[in-house]
Design an enzyme around this catalytic site. Sequence first.
Site, PDB file in Angstrom:
ATOM      1  N   HIS A   1      42.757 -15.131  30.441  1.00  0.00           N
ATOM      2  CA  HIS A   1      42.246 -14.132  29.490  1.00  0.00           C
ATOM      3  C   HIS A   1      43.343 -13.608  28.566  1.00  0.00           C
ATOM      4  O   HIS A   1      43.227 -12.522  27.993  1.00  0.00           O
ATOM      5  CB  HIS A   1      41.581 -12.972  30.259  1.00  0.00           C
ATOM      6  CG  HIS A   1      40.382 -13.416  31.036  1.00  0.00           C
ATOM      7  ND1 HIS A   1      39.846 -12.671  32.048  1.00  0.00           N
ATOM      8  CD2 HIS A   1      39.623 -14.530  30.955  1.00  0.00           C
ATOM      9  CE1 HIS A   1      38.799 -13.310  32.567  1.00  0.00           C
ATOM     10  NE2 HIS A   1      38.647 -14.445  31.930  1.00  0.00           N
TER      11      HIS A   1
ATOM     12  N   THR B   1      39.418 -10.001  42.661  1.00  0.00           N
ATOM     13  CA  THR B   1      38.469 -10.193  41.562  1.00  0.00           C
ATOM     14  C   THR B   1      37.040  -9.966  42.051  1.00  0.00           C
ATOM     15  O   THR B   1      36.711 -10.296  43.192  1.00  0.00           O
ATOM     16  CB  THR B   1      38.587 -11.586  40.909  1.00  0.00           C
ATOM     17  OG1 THR B   1      37.620 -11.684  39.850  1.00  0.00           O
ATOM     18  CG2 THR B   1      38.380 -12.713  41.910  1.00  0.00           C
TER      19      THR B   1
HETATM   20  N1  APR Z   1      43.531  -5.533  46.611  1.00  0.00           N
HETATM   21  C1  APR Z   1      42.609  -6.522  46.420  1.00  0.00           C
HETATM   22  N2  APR Z   1      41.463  -6.351  45.702  1.00  0.00           N
HETATM   23  C2  APR Z   1      41.235  -5.129  45.181  1.00  0.00           C
HETATM   24  C3  APR Z   1      42.135  -4.045  45.361  1.00  0.00           C
HETATM   25  C4  APR Z   1      43.328  -4.295  46.110  1.00  0.00           C
HETATM   26  N3  APR Z   1      44.225  -3.357  46.305  1.00  0.00           N
HETATM   27  N4  APR Z   1      41.616  -2.943  44.733  1.00  0.00           N
HETATM   28  C5  APR Z   1      40.429  -3.338  44.179  1.00  0.00           C
HETATM   29  N5  APR Z   1      40.201  -4.647  44.455  1.00  0.00           N
HETATM   30  C6  APR Z   1      39.058  -5.473  44.056  1.00  0.00           C
HETATM   31  C7  APR Z   1      37.777  -4.701  43.799  1.00  0.00           C
HETATM   32  O1  APR Z   1      37.037  -4.521  44.998  1.00  0.00           O
HETATM   33  C8  APR Z   1      37.063  -5.604  42.798  1.00  0.00           C
HETATM   34  O2  APR Z   1      36.218  -6.521  43.473  1.00  0.00           O
HETATM   35  O3  APR Z   1      39.394  -6.065  42.818  1.00  0.00           O
HETATM   36  C9  APR Z   1      38.192  -6.354  42.101  1.00  0.00           C
HETATM   37  C10 APR Z   1      38.413  -5.993  40.641  1.00  0.00           C
HETATM   38  O4  APR Z   1      37.261  -6.378  39.951  1.00  0.00           O
HETATM   39  P1  APR Z   1      37.136  -6.118  38.369  1.00  0.00           P
HETATM   40  O5  APR Z   1      37.523  -4.743  38.062  1.00  0.00           O
HETATM   41  O6  APR Z   1      35.774  -6.595  37.994  1.00  0.00           O
HETATM   42  O7  APR Z   1      38.265  -7.050  37.740  1.00  0.00           O
HETATM   43  P2  APR Z   1      38.263  -8.634  37.506  1.00  0.00           P
HETATM   44  O8  APR Z   1      37.466  -9.345  38.533  1.00  0.00           O
HETATM   45  O9  APR Z   1      39.665  -9.034  37.331  1.00  0.00           O
HETATM   46  O10 APR Z   1      37.500  -8.719  36.093  1.00  0.00           O
HETATM   47  C11 APR Z   1      37.342  -9.974  35.495  1.00  0.00           C
HETATM   48  O11 APR Z   1      36.415  -8.999  33.507  1.00  0.00           O
HETATM   49  O12 APR Z   1      36.531  -7.148  32.257  1.00  0.00           O
HETATM   50  C12 APR Z   1      36.825  -8.468  32.242  1.00  0.00           C
HETATM   51  O13 APR Z   1      38.506  -9.680  31.091  1.00  0.00           O
HETATM   52  C13 APR Z   1      38.313  -8.701  32.087  1.00  0.00           C
HETATM   53  O14 APR Z   1      39.762 -10.193  33.353  1.00  0.00           O
HETATM   54  C14 APR Z   1      38.727  -9.250  33.456  1.00  0.00           C
HETATM   55  C15 APR Z   1      37.450  -9.861  33.980  1.00  0.00           C
END
Ligand code: APR
Length: 261
Positions: A128, A202
Amino acid sequence: MLVTSGMGAGLGGRRDGLRASLVSVQVTVLSGAGISAESGVPTFRDVETGLWAKVDPYEISSAEGWRAHPDKVWAWYLWRHYMMQSVEPNNGHRAVAAWQDYADVHVVTQNVDNLHERAGSKNVYHLHGSLFEFRCDRCDDAYGGVLPAMPEPVEIVDPPRCPCDGLIRPNVVWFGEALPDDAWQNSVEAVNNADVVVVVGTSSIVYPAAGLPELALANGTVVVEVNPERTPLSNAATVSLRETAAGALPGLLQRLPALLG
Ligand code: APR
């Protein structure tokens, strides 16, 4: 499955045994915002602290939003660029980097921060984009000019102009935009060549990135999920750990034989 047999022998805790048994193993890590959470970087979808709980993702992180109010979008990304300079990699990032001593490690990340690289990871593919790269929205030329200082987050900042008179934008992938080809090709290859895929931090809902663990499972590859919350991947993953990145990753390779049973 190389992973299970070799590791049984090497994982009596002896570092050299581990190195010997993993040296030909490829570990591919697919990371999301959660791996940076313990560094103080907000995730996107946490209902309270998530970035999308504070701003409308389609207003601030889409080509339409950029066209409508580039000054607002520029200000938001500039704030995140500077915020990244005040955080450090955590034990999750450091563990992934340390695995390079034992195995052939490739990191496929959805994150636009540079914490994997700052922790020492070499093979990092940014699906991204990056908060540390900028380009013209008209001629696509990379921008290496001065960035306006931002001691405090502000609502709007005019983006710099390119000599072609286009606007300078962050080199991140916005909703509705295609992923960078090279990063995507490297990521698919890293998944296809992996002996084990570790999916960490994620929500596994944003495609095409969320399709990569599915590809690994279709290849018959071990998929280990690390996330304190369940995700749509949790049922299908070979192993799904309700743990944090900084808590689980440091000892994860040593735990694999027991986890894989
Ligand atoms: N360790 C591991 N996982 C964690 C932690 C931690 N300390 N804290 C939170 N999480 C998990 C949450 O439970 C959640 O499932 O990380 C995840 C974050 O999810 P999102 O906020 O949806 O982020 P991500 O999956 O990276 O989003 C994907 O969406 O908004 C777009 O482009 C943006 O790259 C991003 C994409």
